[in-house]
Design an enzyme around this catalytic site. Structure first.
Site, PDB file in Angstrom:
ATOM      1  CE  LYS A   1      11.407 -24.697  10.880  1.00  0.00           C
ATOM      2  NZ  LYS A   1      12.503 -23.780  10.808  1.00  0.00           N
TER       3      LYS A   1
ATOM      4  CE  LYS B   1       1.791 -19.141  11.952  1.00  0.00           C
ATOM      5  NZ  LYS B   1       2.797 -18.389  12.589  1.00  0.00           N
TER       6      LYS B   1
ATOM      7  CG  ASP C   1       2.901 -16.701  16.503  1.00  0.00           C
ATOM      8  OD1 ASP C   1       2.848 -16.484  15.190  1.00  0.00           O
ATOM      9  OD2 ASP C   1       4.391 -16.835  16.747  1.00  0.00           O
TER      10      ASP C   1
ATOM     11  CG  HIS D   1       4.944 -23.746  13.578  1.00  0.00           C
ATOM     12  ND1 HIS D   1       4.425 -23.598  12.056  1.00  0.00           N
ATOM     13  CD2 HIS D   1       5.401 -22.339  13.795  1.00  0.00           C
ATOM     14  CE1 HIS D   1       4.693 -22.433  11.458  1.00  0.00           C
ATOM     15  NE2 HIS D   1       5.270 -21.594  12.516  1.00  0.00           N
TER      16      HIS D   1
ATOM     17  CE  LYS E   1       7.604 -15.632  19.447  1.00  0.00           C
ATOM     18  NZ  LYS E   1       8.204 -16.177  18.158  1.00  0.00           N
TER      19      LYS E   1
ATOM     20  NE  ARG F   1      -2.741  -0.187   3.273  1.00  0.00           N
ATOM     21  CZ  ARG F   1      -3.440  -0.154   4.455  1.00  0.00           C
ATOM     22  NH1 ARG F   1      -4.648  -0.067   4.172  1.00  0.00           N
ATOM     23  NH2 ARG F   1      -2.771  -0.330   5.537  1.00  0.00           N
TER      24      ARG F   1
HETATM   25  C1  BG6 Z   1       6.639 -18.327  12.691  1.00  0.00           C
HETATM   26  C2  BG6 Z   1       5.912 -17.413  14.022  1.00  0.00           C
HETATM   27  O1  BG6 Z   1       5.612 -18.891  12.263  1.00  0.00           O
HETATM   28  O2  BG6 Z   1       7.500 -19.168  13.306  1.00  0.00           O
HETATM   29  C3  BG6 Z   1       7.140 -16.882  14.561  1.00  0.00           C
HETATM   30  O3  BG6 Z   1       4.975 -16.692  13.551  1.00  0.00           O
HETATM   31  C4  BG6 Z   1       8.441 -17.789  15.115  1.00  0.00           C
HETATM   32  O4  BG6 Z   1       6.666 -16.050  16.080  1.00  0.00           O
HETATM   33  C5  BG6 Z   1       8.690 -18.633  13.990  1.00  0.00           C
HETATM   34  O5  BG6 Z   1       9.453 -17.004  15.465  1.00  0.00           O
HETATM   35  C6  BG6 Z   1       9.508 -19.677  14.147  1.00  0.00           C
HETATM   36  O6  BG6 Z   1      10.002 -20.130  12.941  1.00  0.00           O
HETATM   37  P1  BG6 Z   1      11.485 -20.903  12.964  1.00  0.00           P
HETATM   38  O7  BG6 Z   1      11.909 -21.495  11.428  1.00  0.00           O
HETATM   39  O8  BG6 Z   1      12.523 -19.705  13.188  1.00  0.00           O
HETATM   40  O9  BG6 Z   1      11.400 -21.875  14.103  1.00  0.00           O
END
Ligand code: BG6
Length: 483
Positions: A189, A155, A242, A247, A331, A54
């Site tokens: 991965k 996602k 998240d 994941h 985190k 944008r």
């Molecule tokens: C993302 C999340 O999908 O995956 C993030 O939104 C996270 O918060 C990230 O940091 C982690 O990915 P990876 O590949 O670094 O483990």
């Protein structure tokens, strides 16, 4: 001797239209992945990358930032600086507003120049899911939903089941399911795919892979980083939506699924869906949330959003009944690691019991290192060499992909983007999988809301455990498994 990674097959010239193209995800993940593939000559020089946003404040600042995120690739070889310039020449930036449609003529102009029924047009929505509907309408109204168009979305899809249904309906009223690629980059991965090879390309593990032989499973996805510039998004979503909804649940699916008849998109997704539908709703003492201490300060307001979550997951089926899957993610923890640990049951009888060392203390474990130091480790008990009688020591069979292969392992996005161009949906989620994941997660969000997250210090592994200890288990620290 180190092995070479097999050569990749080139893809046909394509157009990558990234909506939100100058944003966080594009700069950090999508464009560096495309550059690596370009370096490898997998992406043809006649392809185009069109970044749409944008507001484009300063293209030169954007390219400087992008260069930094591609620096590892640029520095890898002295010729790569030239290839970097070639890569930049296939990128175009345009101002586009998917809500008002402003900017669509410029996009059409660029795409028209190479329009060909065989040339895929990949629309990557690197924006909030609340804008997916508008973006799809924009694509349709601009006449760009042609058979060779594909839609890639990230996602989390929605914030709960209700919003996910709305988004799925909006998207699927415009695109066919065969055109939609829902990315969960964990599925791209290397070691996650190797989990499939380990289970289904070998006979060794599959007959051990059940509640007769496995005691429990631990999955840790720990990150050392905080949420930085994504704090507003993160405060709304938290670790459960998240990371857990996608994941971690996908990892559980791959560990727990039944073998499909073929490694083929819908068969894989059918089996993963069965796992999601068999998840037992969790009880209040099966979830623990935490928040790193500086989170509210960074946000500049008091927040109850969890930056850490741990869960005991049980699967209601014959193969897995009674086997806890303990999962956690957070985190600002002490270690960046994603790891799956399968602990096998104790042996039924210890014939070495009269010797000093108790071998029961050293259970067999299979460790699947997703990152870093990708690889597999099998922990065993062995006899110490020498004539001093039966003395034991913990030993390991170690397959480190870094030691085995001479080149870097490609990032998940590299593989997934190439799969989109090839039209291979095996590593992407189907809409019913996403909804089944929300079915499991919505009540968890409800329970978590009622609990105050426990504060934890940055650089620890989160709050003190309250889940595994109830079953007489302990978290295994991923640091113990690093070299
Ligand atoms: C993302 C999340 O999908 O995956 C993030 O939104 C996270 O918060 C990230 O940091 C982690 O990915 P990876 O590949 O670094 O483990």
């Amino acid at each position: 001797m180190k092995q070479k990674i097999p050569e990749t097959a080139n893809i046909i010239p394509s157009d990558f239209v990234i909506i939100g193209g100058t944003g966080h995800l594009s700069v950090r993940k999508i464009l560096p992945a495309l550059f690596w593939r370009f370096l490898d000559k997998q992406i043809d020089k006649n392809s185009q990358i069109i970044l749409c946003d944008r507001n484009i404040k300063s293209p030169s600042e954007f390219f400087d930032n992008l260069k930094q995120h591609c620096s590892e690739a640029i520095k890898k070889d002295k010729n790569n600086k030239i290839i970097w310039e070639q890569f930049l020449s296939i990128i175009k930036i345009i101002e586009l507003d998917v809500v008002s449609g402003e900017g669509h003529l410029e996009l059409l102009e660029i795409l028209k120049a190479n329009f060909d029924e065989k040339r895929p047009i990949i629309f990557y929505l690197a924006i909030a899911s609340s804008l997916f509907g508008n973006s799809c309408k924009f694509i349709r109204d601009s006449g760009l939903n042609v058979p060779q168009s594909r839609l890639v979305i990230e996602k989390p899809i929605g914030k709960n089941k209700e919003t996910a249904i709305e988004i799925n309906n909006e998207i699927s009223s415009i695109f066919k399911e065969s055109q939609i690629y829902r990315i969960d980059h964990y599925l791209g991965k290397e070691t996650v795919q190797n989990l499939m090879a380990l289970r289904f390309a070998n006979t060794f593990f599959e007959n051990q892979w059940n509640n007769n032989n496995i005691d429990h499973v631990q999955i840790t996805v720990s990150e050392t980083i905080g949420v930085k510039e994504r704090i507003a998004y993160y405060n709304e979503y938290g670790a459960i939506r998240d990371m857990l909804q996608n994941h971690l649940l996908q990892l559980i699916c791959l560990i727990a699924m039944e073998p499909p008849s073929f490694y083929e998109a819908d068969q894989m997704r059918d089996e993963k869906l069965r796992v999601l539908k068999a998840l037992k709703p969790i009880a209040e003492n099966e979830i623990q949330t935490g928040q790193y201490r500086s989170f509210s300060d960074e946000l500049e307001e008091i927040s109850n959003t969890e930056t850490y979550v741990a869960l005991k997951v049980m699967i209601n089926n014959w193969r897995w009944a009674g086997v806890p899957f303990y999962i956690r993610t957070g985190k600002k923890l002490s270690t960046k690691a994603s790891e799956i640990i399968i602990t096998f049951k104790k042996k039924p009888h210890d014939i070495f019991s009269k010797f000093t060392q108790d071998t029961q203390d050293n259970p067999n474990r299979l460790i699947i290192r997703v990152q870093p130091e990708e690889g597999l480790k099998l922990k065993l008990t062995s006899k110490a060499p020498g004539p001093g009688g039966m003395r034991f020591f913990p030993s390991e069979l170690n397959l480190s992909f870094g030691d085995t292969f001479s080149d870097r392992l490609p990032d998940a996005y590299e593989r997934l983007l190439m799969d989109v161009v090839r039209g291979n949906q095996t590593l992407f989620m189907r809409s019913d999988e996403v909804l089944a994941a929300w079915d499991y997660i919505d009540p968890i969000v409800g329970i978590a809301k009622k609990q105050e997250p426990q504060l934890y210090r940055t650089g620890t592994m989160g709050p003190e455990d309250k889940i595994l200890s109830l079953d007489g288990h302990k978290w295994i620290d991923p640091k113990d498994e690093l070299k």
